[in-house]
Design an enzyme around this catalytic site. Structure first.
Site, PDB file in Angstrom:
ATOM      1  N   ALA A  70       4.873   3.325  -3.097  1.00  0.00           N
ATOM      2  CA  ALA A  70       4.006   2.168  -3.311  1.00  0.00           C
ATOM      3  C   ALA A  70       3.611   2.098  -4.780  1.00  0.00           C
ATOM      4  O   ALA A  70       3.556   3.123  -5.470  1.00  0.00           O
ATOM      5  CB  ALA A  70       2.768   2.283  -2.443  1.00  0.00           C
ATOM      6  N   GLY A 115       6.488   5.966  -0.096  1.00  0.00           N
ATOM      7  CA  GLY A 115       7.155   4.793   0.476  1.00  0.00           C
ATOM      8  C   GLY A 115       8.656   4.815   0.201  1.00  0.00           C
ATOM      9  O   GLY A 115       9.436   4.212   0.933  1.00  0.00           O
ATOM     10  N   GLU A 118      10.120   6.829   2.858  1.00  0.00           N
ATOM     11  CA  GLU A 118       9.893   6.106   4.126  1.00  0.00           C
ATOM     12  C   GLU A 118      10.881   4.946   4.293  1.00  0.00           C
ATOM     13  O   GLU A 118      11.349   4.682   5.402  1.00  0.00           O
ATOM     14  CB  GLU A 118       8.449   5.590   4.189  1.00  0.00           C
ATOM     15  CG  GLU A 118       7.448   6.723   4.396  1.00  0.00           C
ATOM     16  CD  GLU A 118       6.019   6.218   4.403  1.00  0.00           C
ATOM     17  OE1 GLU A 118       5.594   5.643   3.381  1.00  0.00           O
ATOM     18  OE2 GLU A 118       5.336   6.382   5.427  1.00  0.00           O
ATOM     19  N   GLU A 138       1.731  11.820  -0.274  1.00  0.00           N
ATOM     20  CA  GLU A 138       0.502  11.094   0.074  1.00  0.00           C
ATOM     21  C   GLU A 138      -0.724  11.992   0.196  1.00  0.00           C
ATOM     22  O   GLU A 138      -1.806  11.627  -0.265  1.00  0.00           O
ATOM     23  CB  GLU A 138       0.692  10.307   1.381  1.00  0.00           C
ATOM     24  CG  GLU A 138       1.503   9.030   1.211  1.00  0.00           C
ATOM     25  CD  GLU A 138       2.996   9.239   1.328  1.00  0.00           C
ATOM     26  OE1 GLU A 138       3.447  10.412   1.291  1.00  0.00           O
ATOM     27  OE2 GLU A 138       3.724   8.247   1.447  1.00  0.00           O
TER      28      GLU A 138
END
Ligand code: CO8
Length: 264
Positions: A70, A115, A118, A138
């Site tokens: 992100a 992300g 992911e 994270e």
């Protein structure tokens, strides 16, 4: 950036093509911000409209980075509510990626973090160059993976290994990722796209309705018990029976030639 490449350019009558999604945001190392996410969602909507597409490759044009996760700078400018909405859009877009009705292969060179791993986990297969680095940082940012990481990673590699990666926020290299089962293949640095393309063209030779039904059978079946999964398989199998591609497969076998499938 969305590109369409013919799988068999020397077979003009064969429509099979590969979609390539390239992440190109050099300045922020492919960090997913609002604009990039919007473009990604648009591409995901276009792919199922094109019946000649047989596989999708997700890759990066940025040197040494697949995707930095992100956009942490944009994140700082968001209110709590905006951040919540952004993460749900991110999560939904990764689910749309994973639900595409054709196989999706991530070709990973360099860092795939947060992300970034992911989005690769939302793909069906992953191929990594030796220089690839995977990690879920994270918890080091005092949050948790929020775009499928806590769910897709343990389903792929088991809870204990997934928890270790999450709890420690440790980064692992391509060889470790292959040992863990995060990636299907590790190749020399710079070779991930070619390997992914090779797999995509192998897939493109096969009946797209069959490939799609196999994907659905696995994905839906994995969410159920074995007995229900067998029922899912039965329903998916039945979808392949009335197709002209199935007849083409049988005819090509009899005529000792390569089948040409049209997805009909
Ligand atoms: N967001 C925004 N900008 C980034 C990001 C990011 N995630 N990652 C790198 N950049 C920027 C850097 O700040 C730098 O900008 P500037 O030149 O202005 O300083 C530029 O990209 C280049 O970065 P580096 O010099 O660090 O480049 P390297 O090639 O040395 O390293 C790495 C590349 C390995 C990718 C490194 O930049 C890195 O480790 N980045 C951070 C990775 C990370 O922690 N990602 C976030 C994971 S968390 C997540 O994805 C889930 C968050 C869910 C919440 C979302 C709420 C909206």
């Amino acid at each position: 950036v969305f590109e369409k490449i013919k799988a068999y350019p020397d077979e003009p009558e064969n429509p099979a093509s590969i979609a390539v999604l390239r992440m190109v945001r050099e300045k922020a190392k492919n960090a997913l911000g609002r604009q990039m996410l919007g473009e990604f969602v648009d591409a995901l909507e276009a792919i199922p409209q094109d019946p000649s597409l047989r596989a999708v490759i997700l890759t990066s044009e940025v040197e040494r980075v697949f995707c930095a996760g992100a956009d942490l700078k944009e994140r700082r400018t968001m209110t709590q509510q905006e951040a919540g909405m952004f993460v749900s859009k991110l999560r939904n877009s990764f689910t749309s990626l994973s639900n595409l009705p054709l196989p999706v292969i991530a070709a990973v060179e360099g860092a795939a973090l947060g992300g970034g791993i992911e989005i690769a986990l939302a793909c069906d297969l992953r191929v990594a160059g030796k220089n690839a680095i995977f990690g879920l940082p994270e918890t080091s940012l005092a949050i948790i993976p929020g775009a499928g990481g806590t769910q897709r990673l343990p389903r792929l590699i088991g809870a204990a290994r997934a928890k270790e990666l999450m709890f420690t926020a440790r980064r692992i290299n391509a060889d470790e990722a292959e040992k863990y089962g995060v990636v299907n293949h590790t190749v020399e640095a710079g070779g991930a796209f070619d390997k992914a393309f090779e797999i995509a063209t192998e897939i493109a030779r096969n009946g797209p309705i069959g490939v799609r039904a196999a994907k659905t059978a696995v994905d839906v079946g994995l969410q159920t018990d074995l007995t229900s999964g067998m029922e899912v398989e039965r329903v998916c199998y039945a979808q392949t029976i009335p197709t002209s591609d199935r007849m083409e497969g049988l005819n090509a076998f009899r005529e000792k030639r390569k089948p040409i499938y049209k997805g009909e």
